[in-house]
Design a protein around this motif. Structure first.
Motif, PDB file in Angstrom:
ATOM      1  N   LYS A  60       5.902   2.086   0.048  1.00  8.18           N
ATOM      2  CA  LYS A  60       4.785   1.250   0.488  1.00  8.18           C
ATOM      3  C   LYS A  60       4.578   1.326   2.003  1.00  8.18           C
ATOM      4  CE  LYS A  60       4.669  -2.135  -3.256  1.00  8.18           C
ATOM      5  NZ  LYS A  60       3.242  -2.485  -3.349  1.00  8.18           N
ATOM      6  N   ASN A  96      -1.872   2.438  -5.225  1.00  9.78           N
ATOM      7  CA  ASN A  96      -0.725   1.734  -4.647  1.00  9.78           C
ATOM      8  C   ASN A  96      -1.164   0.857  -3.461  1.00  9.78           C
ATOM      9  OD1 ASN A  96       1.883   0.817  -4.479  1.00  9.78           O
ATOM     10  ND2 ASN A  96       2.788   2.853  -4.572  1.00  9.78           N
ATOM     11  N   CYS A  97      -0.236   0.104  -2.933  1.00 10.04           N
ATOM     12  CA  CYS A  97      -0.628  -1.029  -2.094  1.00 10.04           C
ATOM     13  C   CYS A  97       0.470  -1.334  -1.080  1.00 10.04           C
ATOM     14  CB  CYS A  97      -0.810  -2.220  -3.039  1.00 10.04           C
ATOM     15  SG  CYS A  97      -1.150  -3.766  -2.243  1.00 10.04           S
ATOM     16  N   CYS A 104       3.951  -7.398  -9.647  1.00  7.13           N
ATOM     17  CA  CYS A 104       2.881  -6.393  -9.686  1.00  7.13           C
ATOM     18  C   CYS A 104       3.175  -5.272 -10.692  1.00  7.13           C
ATOM     19  CB  CYS A 104       2.709  -5.793  -8.294  1.00  7.13           C
ATOM     20  SG  CYS A 104       1.437  -4.522  -8.251  1.00  7.13           S
ATOM     21  N   PHE A 116       1.442   5.352  -0.823  1.00  4.05           N
ATOM     22  CA  PHE A 116       0.121   5.021  -1.348  1.00  4.05           C
ATOM     23  C   PHE A 116      -0.852   6.128  -0.956  1.00  4.05           C
ATOM     24  CE2 PHE A 116      -0.792   3.368   2.791  1.00  4.05           C
ATOM     25  CZ  PHE A 116       0.248   2.513   3.130  1.00  4.05           C
ATOM     26  N   GLY A 146     -10.414  -2.707  -7.368  1.00  2.00           N
ATOM     27  CA  GLY A 146      -9.145  -3.385  -7.136  1.00  2.00           C
ATOM     28  C   GLY A 146      -8.152  -3.289  -8.267  1.00  2.00           C
ATOM     29  N   ALA A 149      -5.171  -0.547  -6.626  1.00  2.00           N
ATOM     30  CA  ALA A 149      -4.905  -0.878  -5.214  1.00  2.00           C
ATOM     31  C   ALA A 149      -5.690  -2.142  -4.892  1.00  2.00           C
ATOM     32  CB  ALA A 149      -5.358   0.256  -4.300  1.00  2.00           C
ATOM     33  N   ASP A 150      -5.286  -2.838  -3.877  1.00  2.00           N
ATOM     34  CA  ASP A 150      -6.082  -3.963  -3.395  1.00  2.00           C
ATOM     35  C   ASP A 150      -7.327  -3.381  -2.709  1.00  2.00           C
ATOM     36  OD1 ASP A 150      -5.614  -7.098  -2.273  1.00  2.00           O
ATOM     37  OD2 ASP A 150      -6.906  -5.813  -1.034  1.00  2.00           O
ATOM     38  N   ALA A 153      -7.099  -3.691   1.250  1.00  2.00           N
ATOM     39  CA  ALA A 153      -5.817  -3.561   1.963  1.00  2.00           C
ATOM     40  C   ALA A 153      -5.868  -2.518   3.075  1.00  2.00           C
ATOM     41  CB  ALA A 153      -4.704  -3.220   0.979  1.00  2.00           C
ATOM     42  N   THR A 180      -9.216  -8.754  -3.872  1.00  2.00           N
ATOM     43  CA  THR A 180      -8.232  -8.689  -2.781  1.00  2.00           C
ATOM     44  C   THR A 180      -7.323  -9.910  -2.696  1.00  2.00           C
ATOM     45  OG1 THR A 180      -8.036  -8.193  -0.413  1.00  2.00           O
ATOM     46  CG2 THR A 180      -9.790  -9.704  -1.049  1.00  2.00           C
ATOM     47  N   THR A 216       0.945 -10.691   1.751  1.00  2.00           N
ATOM     48  CA  THR A 216      -0.458 -11.016   1.452  1.00  2.00           C
ATOM     49  C   THR A 216      -0.929 -12.105   2.420  1.00  2.00           C
ATOM     50  OG1 THR A 216       0.124 -12.786  -0.101  1.00  2.00           O
ATOM     51  CG2 THR A 216      -0.058 -10.566  -1.015  1.00  2.00           C
TER      52      THR A 216
END
Ligand code: SF4
Length: 370
Positions: A60, A96-97, A104, A116, A146, A149-150, A153, A180, A216
């Motif tokens: 990440k 990915n995020c 998750c 990601f 979304g 992945a967000d 982000a 998000t 977050t």
């Protein structure tokens, strides 16, 4: 340019992507010390060797700019004839995020990912969307970025949201959903979405945020961001998913809704969704290993017929009903649906059968708050 708000240990650029607009934007925006490596193929990128205890977590902090070789647009993977789902289409512009929520599903779905990814050829997705519109004249579609992945982000360094908003603003029967857990909305505020872009936030109680949603934005910051985009002309929606049944959860979620409705009037909410915590056995094992002290992962659950561990039915029904009642009391008829629940649970919460996925998708795509 906004400030990048996640850590990056390395950037990898796949052959053929170095001259892309996206690579130029990202290189301009990342801190000067981040090493940039050029690779022939994104599949060559290995997981960082320095963190053998949590290789997924270390991934990440690495980014790959690659070319997407498969279609960008697909049906939502959560959709199935078993569930009363919402007929959603997914546009995969990243996978990915950099945030890290203990529950998750990407921990299992992308378990071997070394990083990601963002796609240098993202603009090709616009041709796919054009073909979709031409293939079904008169139909409305809700399309979200979304899922893997967000949606926002990476927006501080990619700026992709600006191109998306401008594209969707031109199509009457398309609704873009940017989903998000961040408050990265600066790129959106000076654009005119013409009512065709909806920004949705996953909202969790403060206790869930603190124990499970690492890196977050806080629920309060998400609500403030929702208020800001609403004032800038965007539609807003909220996902209470996963709802987690822990001691005091009902009180905490009601408090959260009170806080939300103090900032965002109920009649301005396009829809809400709810979904109880659910995990495949493999995800549950990974999550409990990576986040061994998170009490939110240790509630009362049962293995359901779809092969997922779910919160014990009476507990999640109680939560759904508490939220549904609180929103009903707010006096506006907010469209609501349950994510990945059978029709029987929907009937027990809302007192009526769910409408068919395609119909619900169209309704959510076209429903405009007053
Ligand atoms: S923000 Fe969403 S995609 Fe990112 S880790 Fe949390 S649940 Fe997963």
């Amino acid at each position: 340019m906004m400030k990048m708000n996640f850590d990056l240990d390395a950037l990898f650029i796949e052959h053929g992507c170095a001259d892309s607009t996206l690579a130029a934007r990202i290189i301009r925006s990342i801190p000067a010390g981040v090493p940039v490596h050029h690779v022939a193929d994104a599949r060559e990128v290995a997981r960082p060797a320095h963190d053998a205890r949590d290789p997924f977590g270390a991934g990440k902090r690495q980014m790959i700019i690659a070319r997407r070789k498969t279609p960008f647009l697909m049906a939502c993977p959560a959709g199935s004839s078993k569930f009363a789902c919402c007929g959603y289409l997914v546009l995969t512009l990243a996978s990915n995020c950099p945030m890290d929520c203990s529950y998750c599903f990407l921990q299992e779905y992308l378990a071997d990912n070394p990083a990601f990814q963002v796609y240098a050829n993202f603009a090709d997705s616009f041709a796919e969307l054009n073909r979709l519109v031409k293939s079904a004249p008169g139909r409305s579609f809700r399309i979200g970025t979304g899922e893997l992945a967000d949606s926002l982000a990476f927006d501080s360094i990619t700026g992709i949201s600006r191109e998306l908003v401008r594209f969707f603003a031109a199509y009457e029967n398309l609704t873009l959903e940017l989903k998000t857990k961040t408050d990265e909305i600066e790129n959106l505020l000076d654009l005119d979405p013409r009512g065709r872009v909806l920004v949705s936030w996953t909202l969790s109680s403060d206790n869930v945020y603190r124990s499970s949603e690492h890196r977050t934005a806080s629920p309060t910051a998400r609500i403030a961001a929702a208020r800001a985009v609403l004032e800038a002309g965007y539609r807003v929606a909220f996902h209470f998913d996963p709802l987690i049944a822990y001691p005091g959860a009902e009180r905490d979620y009601v408090r959260l809704i009170d806080e939300l409705l103090d900032s965002v009037p109920a009649k301005k909410i396009s829809f809400i969704s709810m979904g109880g915590l659910r995990m495949t056995p493999a995800l549950r094992t990974i999550a409990r290993h990576r986040f061994s002290t998170d009490p939110m992962l240790c509630g009362e659950d049962v293995l359901a017929s779809d092969g997922r561990f779910r919160t014990f039915t009476p507990l999640r029904l109680k939560l759904y009903r508490t939220l549904e009642e609180r929103f009903r009391k707010a006096g506006a008829e907010i469209p609501a649906y349950l994510c990945m629940e059978p029709a029987s649970i929907h009937e027990r919460v809302f007192g009526e059968a769910p409408i068919k996925p395609a119909g619900l998708g169209e309704r959510l795509a076209s429903s405009r708050p007053i």
